[in-house]
Design a protein around this motif. Structure first.
Motif, PDB file in Angstrom:
ATOM      1  N   ARG A  36      -0.088 -27.736 127.746  1.00 16.70           N
ATOM      2  CA  ARG A  36      -1.165 -26.890 127.882  1.00 16.70           C
ATOM      3  C   ARG A  36      -1.211 -25.793 128.974  1.00 16.70           C
ATOM      4  NH1 ARG A  36      -7.495 -28.010 129.451  1.00 16.70           N
ATOM      5  NH2 ARG A  36      -8.288 -25.957 129.243  1.00 16.70           N
ATOM      6  N   ARG A  37      -0.847 -26.142 130.091  1.00 16.33           N
ATOM      7  CA  ARG A  37      -0.627 -25.353 131.231  1.00 16.33           C
ATOM      8  C   ARG A  37       0.613 -24.214 130.854  1.00 16.33           C
ATOM      9  NH1 ARG A  37       1.588 -27.708 136.555  1.00 16.33           N
ATOM     10  NH2 ARG A  37       0.276 -29.388 135.555  1.00 16.33           N
ATOM     11  N   ARG A  38       1.511 -24.482 130.546  1.00 14.31           N
ATOM     12  CA  ARG A  38       2.419 -24.111 130.052  1.00 14.31           C
ATOM     13  C   ARG A  38       2.233 -23.035 129.564  1.00 14.31           C
ATOM     14  NH1 ARG A  38       4.189 -24.305 134.971  1.00 14.31           N
ATOM     15  NH2 ARG A  38       5.444 -26.309 135.753  1.00 14.31           N
ATOM     16  N   VAL A  39       1.742 -23.698 127.816  1.00 14.34           N
ATOM     17  CA  VAL A  39       1.427 -22.845 126.913  1.00 14.34           C
ATOM     18  C   VAL A  39       0.008 -21.503 127.271  1.00 14.34           C
ATOM     19  CG1 VAL A  39      -0.405 -22.557 124.579  1.00 14.34           C
ATOM     20  CG2 VAL A  39       1.600 -24.362 125.143  1.00 14.34           C
ATOM     21  N   ASN A  40      -0.560 -21.981 128.090  1.00 11.30           N
ATOM     22  CA  ASN A  40      -1.701 -21.595 128.507  1.00 11.30           C
ATOM     23  C   ASN A  40      -1.306 -20.162 130.123  1.00 11.30           C
ATOM     24  OD1 ASN A  40      -3.660 -21.749 126.822  1.00 11.30           O
ATOM     25  ND2 ASN A  40      -4.056 -23.492 128.207  1.00 11.30           N
ATOM     26  N   GLU A  45       8.900 -20.949 127.581  1.00  7.61           N
ATOM     27  CA  GLU A  45      10.282 -22.523 127.237  1.00  7.61           C
ATOM     28  C   GLU A  45       9.780 -23.093 127.758  1.00  7.61           C
ATOM     29  OE1 GLU A  45      13.516 -21.337 126.382  1.00  7.61           O
ATOM     30  OE2 GLU A  45      13.456 -19.731 125.043  1.00  7.61           O
ATOM     31  N   ALA A  46       9.349 -23.025 128.962  1.00  6.04           N
ATOM     32  CA  ALA A  46       8.749 -24.738 129.843  1.00  6.04           C
ATOM     33  C   ALA A  46       8.142 -25.490 128.568  1.00  6.04           C
ATOM     34  CB  ALA A  46       7.931 -23.899 131.047  1.00  6.04           C
ATOM     35  N   ALA A  47       7.178 -24.325 127.538  1.00  4.73           N
ATOM     36  CA  ALA A  47       6.661 -24.980 127.359  1.00  4.73           C
ATOM     37  C   ALA A  47       7.702 -25.970 125.520  1.00  4.73           C
ATOM     38  CB  ALA A  47       5.454 -24.179 126.356  1.00  4.73           C
ATOM     39  N   ALA A  48       8.200 -24.960 125.615  1.00  3.50           N
ATOM     40  CA  ALA A  48       9.072 -26.045 124.313  1.00  3.50           C
ATOM     41  C   ALA A  48      10.000 -27.207 125.143  1.00  3.50           C
ATOM     42  CB  ALA A  48      10.538 -25.164 123.966  1.00  3.50           C
ATOM     43  N   ARG A  49      10.351 -26.945 126.977  1.00  6.36           N
ATOM     44  CA  ARG A  49      10.571 -28.069 127.366  1.00  6.36           C
ATOM     45  C   ARG A  49       9.363 -29.625 127.438  1.00  6.36           C
ATOM     46  NH1 ARG A  49      12.848 -24.211 130.442  1.00  6.36           N
ATOM     47  NH2 ARG A  49      11.231 -24.076 131.937  1.00  6.36           N
ATOM     48  N   GLU A  50       8.617 -29.249 127.357  1.00  2.37           N
ATOM     49  CA  GLU A  50       7.463 -30.252 127.497  1.00  2.37           C
ATOM     50  C   GLU A  50       7.372 -30.724 126.238  1.00  2.37           C
ATOM     51  OE1 GLU A  50       5.357 -31.213 130.394  1.00  2.37           O
ATOM     52  OE2 GLU A  50       6.713 -29.852 131.584  1.00  2.37           O
ATOM     53  N   LEU A  51       7.225 -30.142 125.488  1.00  2.00           N
ATOM     54  CA  LEU A  51       6.888 -30.455 123.924  1.00  2.00           C
ATOM     55  C   LEU A  51       8.235 -31.910 123.569  1.00  2.00           C
ATOM     56  CD1 LEU A  51       6.588 -27.544 121.173  1.00  2.00           C
ATOM     57  CD2 LEU A  51       4.839 -29.690 121.495  1.00  2.00           C
ATOM     58  N   ARG A  52       9.966 -31.236 124.574  1.00  2.00           N
ATOM     59  CA  ARG A  52      10.104 -32.320 123.902  1.00  2.00           C
ATOM     60  C   ARG A  52      10.357 -33.251 124.756  1.00  2.00           C
ATOM     61  NH1 ARG A  52      13.433 -27.054 124.366  1.00  2.00           N
ATOM     62  NH2 ARG A  52      13.473 -26.594 122.506  1.00  2.00           N
ATOM     63  N   GLU A  72       8.602 -28.245 116.279  1.00  2.00           N
ATOM     64  CA  GLU A  72       7.993 -27.666 117.031  1.00  2.00           C
ATOM     65  C   GLU A  72       8.320 -26.946 118.200  1.00  2.00           C
ATOM     66  OE1 GLU A  72       4.888 -31.261 116.685  1.00  2.00           O
ATOM     67  OE2 GLU A  72       5.981 -31.308 118.340  1.00  2.00           O
ATOM     68  N   ALA A  73       9.155 -27.048 118.618  1.00  2.00           N
ATOM     69  CA  ALA A  73       9.734 -26.681 119.650  1.00  2.00           C
ATOM     70  C   ALA A  73      10.290 -25.188 119.652  1.00  2.00           C
ATOM     71  CB  ALA A  73      10.354 -27.167 120.714  1.00  2.00           C
ATOM     72  N   ALA A  74      11.184 -24.594 118.024  1.00  2.00           N
ATOM     73  CA  ALA A  74      11.700 -24.208 117.704  1.00  2.00           C
ATOM     74  C   ALA A  74      10.904 -22.752 116.788  1.00  2.00           C
ATOM     75  CB  ALA A  74      12.661 -24.606 116.246  1.00  2.00           C
ATOM     76  N   LEU A  75       9.260 -24.023 117.005  1.00  2.00           N
ATOM     77  CA  LEU A  75       8.050 -22.122 116.444  1.00  2.00           C
ATOM     78  C   LEU A  75       7.468 -22.227 117.975  1.00  2.00           C
ATOM     79  CD1 LEU A  75       6.240 -24.498 114.143  1.00  2.00           C
ATOM     80  CD2 LEU A  75       7.580 -22.460 113.367  1.00  2.00           C
ATOM     81  N   ILE A  76       7.968 -22.351 119.127  1.00  2.00           N
ATOM     82  CA  ILE A  76       7.689 -21.885 119.709  1.00  2.00           C
ATOM     83  C   ILE A  76       8.301 -20.791 120.644  1.00  2.00           C
ATOM     84  CG2 ILE A  76       6.738 -22.109 122.462  1.00  2.00           C
ATOM     85  CD1 ILE A  76       4.775 -23.869 121.274  1.00  2.00           C
ATOM     86  N   VAL A  77       9.730 -21.120 120.532  1.00  2.00           N
ATOM     87  CA  VAL A  77      10.297 -19.861 121.269  1.00  2.00           C
ATOM     88  C   VAL A  77      10.776 -19.077 120.260  1.00  2.00           C
ATOM     89  CG1 VAL A  77      11.684 -20.020 123.457  1.00  2.00           C
ATOM     90  CG2 VAL A  77      11.917 -21.873 121.308  1.00  2.00           C
TER      91      VAL A  77
END
Length: 77
Positions: A36-40, A45-52, A72-77
């Motif tokens: 959540r913090r990375r998304v906000n 890139e960090a959000a995708a790492r967190e998802l994984r 999900e990570a592919a959708l983020i980046v």
């Protein structure tokens, strides 16, 4: 949207990834997560790492969760 208001101004695929994560794990997990913090912060890139990182159940890595988080990570980046 309450936990990640920045998603209202982002492409729909990013919202879809976080909605999928939230549907799978619940809003409580998202609310207290580093994801959540990375998304906000819009650090995609960090959000995708967190998802994984969310691939465990009972202390074991589940191949189905690995595949889901990669999608999900592919959708983020």
């Amino acid at each position: 949207m309450r936990h990640c208001p920045v998603l209202s101004a982002e492409p729909e695929n990013r919202l879809a990834a976080i909605v999928d994560f939230t549907f799978n794990l619940g809003a409580g997990r998202l609310q207290t997560s580093t994801l959540r913090r990375r998304v906000n912060e819009r650090d995609w890139e960090a959000a995708a790492r967190e998802l994984r990182r969310w691939v465990y159940d009972g202390g074991k890595v589940l191949p189905g969760l690995v595949a889901r988080r990669e999608a999900e990570a592919a959708l983020i980046v």
